[in-house]
Design an enzyme around this catalytic site. Sequence first.
Site, PDB file in Angstrom:
ATOM      1  N   CYS A 100       0.830  -1.198   0.000  1.00 35.07           N
ATOM      2  CA  CYS A 100       0.000   0.000   0.000  1.00 35.07           C
ATOM      3  C   CYS A 100       0.866   1.250   0.000  1.00 35.07           C
ATOM      4  CB  CYS A 100      -0.910   0.007   1.214  1.00 35.07           C
ATOM      5  SG  CYS A 100      -2.343  -1.039   1.042  1.00 35.07           S
ATOM      6  N   ASP A 132     -10.367  -9.022 -17.964  1.00 30.26           N
ATOM      7  CA  ASP A 132      -9.493 -10.148 -17.648  1.00 30.26           C
ATOM      8  C   ASP A 132     -10.259 -11.366 -17.162  1.00 30.26           C
ATOM      9  OD1 ASP A 132      -7.404  -8.477 -18.268  1.00 30.26           O
ATOM     10  OD2 ASP A 132      -6.917  -7.997 -16.191  1.00 30.26           O
ATOM     11  N   ASP A 178     -10.008  10.512  -9.859  1.00 32.12           N
ATOM     12  CA  ASP A 178      -9.995  10.793  -8.428  1.00 32.12           C
ATOM     13  C   ASP A 178      -8.738  11.532  -7.974  1.00 32.12           C
ATOM     14  OD1 ASP A 178      -8.068   8.849  -8.555  1.00 32.12           O
ATOM     15  OD2 ASP A 178      -9.101   7.393  -7.292  1.00 32.12           O
ATOM     16  N   HIS A 204     -10.981   1.319  -6.069  1.00 27.29           N
ATOM     17  CA  HIS A 204     -10.606   1.362  -7.482  1.00 27.29           C
ATOM     18  C   HIS A 204      -9.492   0.349  -7.753  1.00 27.29           C
ATOM     19  CE1 HIS A 204     -11.918   5.891  -7.360  1.00 27.29           C
ATOM     20  NE2 HIS A 204     -12.946   5.046  -7.249  1.00 27.29           N
ATOM     21  N   GLU A 403      -8.628  -4.335   0.164  1.00 23.20           N
ATOM     22  CA  GLU A 403      -9.141  -2.983  -0.072  1.00 23.20           C
ATOM     23  C   GLU A 403     -10.437  -2.730   0.688  1.00 23.20           C
ATOM     24  OE1 GLU A 403      -7.512  -0.618  -1.434  1.00 23.20           O
ATOM     25  OE2 GLU A 403      -5.877  -1.939  -1.979  1.00 23.20           O
TER      26      GLU A 403
END
Length: 708
Positions: A100, A132, A178, A204, A403
């Site tokens: 992260c 994918d 963003d 995201h 996430e």
Amino acid sequence: MSPWQPLLLVLLALGYSFAAPHQRQPTYVVFPRDLKTSNLTDTQLAEDYLYRYGYTRAAQMMGEKQSLRPALLMLQKQLSLPQTGELDSETLKAIRSPRCGVPDVGKFQTFDGDLKWHHHNITYWIQSYTEDLPRDVIDDSFARAFAVWSAVTPLTFTRVYGLEADIVIQFGVAEHGDGYPFDGKDGLLAHAFPPGPGIQGDAHFDDDELWSLGKGAVVPTYFGNANGAPCHFPFTFEGRSYLSCTTDGRNDGKPWCGTTADYDTDRKYGFCPSENLYTEHGNGDGKPCVFPFIFEGHSYSACTTKGRSDGYRWCATTANYDQDKADGFCPTRADVTVTGGNSAGEMCVFPFVFLGKQYSTCTSEGRSDGRLWCATTSNFDADKKWGFCPDQGYSLFLVAAHEFGHALGLDHSSVPEALMYPMYHYHEDSPLHEDDIKGIHHLYGRGSKPDPRPPATTAAEPQPTAPPTMCSTAPPMAYPTGGPTVAPTGAPSPGPTGPPTAGPSEAPTESSTPDDNPCNVDVFDAIADIQGALHFFKDGRYWKFSNHGGNQLQGPFLIARTWPAFPSKLNSAFEDPQPKKIFFFLWAQMWVYTGQSVLGPRSLDKLGLGSEVTLVTGLLPRRGGKALLISRERIWKFDLKSQKVDPQSVTRLDNEFSGVPWNSHNVFQYQDKAYFCHDKYFWRVSFHNRVNQVDHVAYVTYDLLQCP
């Protein structure tokens, strides 16, 4: 740290210049974004890393001089590394690992201000998809990721369709709106915002990555004899190892793959998505491409992007498009869809020419790092179009679970085994560590359900990836004939049974053992709503559960005593409430009970289903004496009176029920909602404004049977 700063899951991309031999002189292939850190020394790389993730600034605030040592000590402590203060090999390895991108705060921590949701029914919306993975694999991955957290908290997660959702999920590339851009392949993997209104809580995912289930490209199969199981790469055929689908062993040009590691031994195979098998969308009714075909007076012997500005590959489904105007889009395949390079998202073209030599598979020639690549045109020497062949990819489920932990308010853990540890690492065990559970309990308290292990999945759903913003259409149901070597074997038959000699009767079994308690059953053979009560079938017995007038559980009862003509096991059951008919299915056979009479066993091909259909997963009632008959990933309209399917009505499961497991072993309807069961879990679907929407994922025993 501002609560508006997203959590960025980062893989530092280390770039190199790669040489290909050509007459003893290296030929350099320049890879986009590969040069981001190629000229940095280890010290420069560490300085950049320590500054980016807050360690340098923190050391300066503590009055430390401009030195790497204090910051390195902080980094090593946070990541549970040996605290040497030196840029040693273990620290460099950590710096080069996925992680992260915000300053590390420590274990059991939440964001500044202890941000959390103040309601327990969290909603989420999947705003966009990656190509994918098939869409229902993506839906399932997200549902399982949420289930990781709902299993240990009082939280529930409901899928909705709109921006009013608490958590909006999207895939994007580069600058995606963003202010925190992604940086291409092997860069930022994903980021999430802490709980709150607007963009807060959103997650995201970088669509420049290869998203998988952690074990390589996911390629669904059709037909064959593997019941829609995904390709297994690599697989062995005639002693040779294959990393992608192949046409070897066939003379019709249809690519296929083994669905186990060794086709030579197991003989399990399926056909890969291919324009020679079917097309998607368009107006060609899903028919395969016809090659060559005429378009604007020119002849085409392969799919083309001519005439389109969006880059999608298409073909005609007749020999002359100019005359017939019949077309469809050519399916894509994750095993040959490239990442990076200068052709990301395009498919490998085999064979292709590189330095005068022809290649029929991905190659590492011309590269010093051994990475596999391919050309996306037939001649790399002329066109210079290429990309990296798929690697193992990143597990969408694991990254999403991480996430979503951030979206719930969790920060990072310093425990390497924890899900919330900054670094990405793939594993197949239950992702939650005690450290994660303590952190989420700090925010939301304990849940009432044991066993935080999420539902398992069988790696892939047998649908091709669809271009974004387009609805998928079913492939044609005309089956290819023959496999690479042998034909599939038939399903087991339970053997004939006679009609009952007396009317059905119900009496509990006489013994009382722990096995008599349905709460001890991991997976039921079948579940059905019969006469307003849920019937749970297992190994020749069943229990009845009703929540009318309070939760009431009865049984176990013997199937042989209530329905004497039926074998001891079954795959699914369904009651037509009007004439009080009960349909029982076991593999390729069906029984119908009406009062004291029985019809059957009948083979499924008598219903108008092909001989390749060997299992009925369930039926869902519809108006006018109709039902939806479901067999794994396909659905037919079924006339309950004539007991025939409409062969023209066949469609894919995800066309009607997006987000449910394609490999559900049982489907039933109860109190006007559909239930799709896989393993010990169910996906509940509500019918609202003609939209079939998954509104709940939970345990069969704890949530349906109300087990303590």
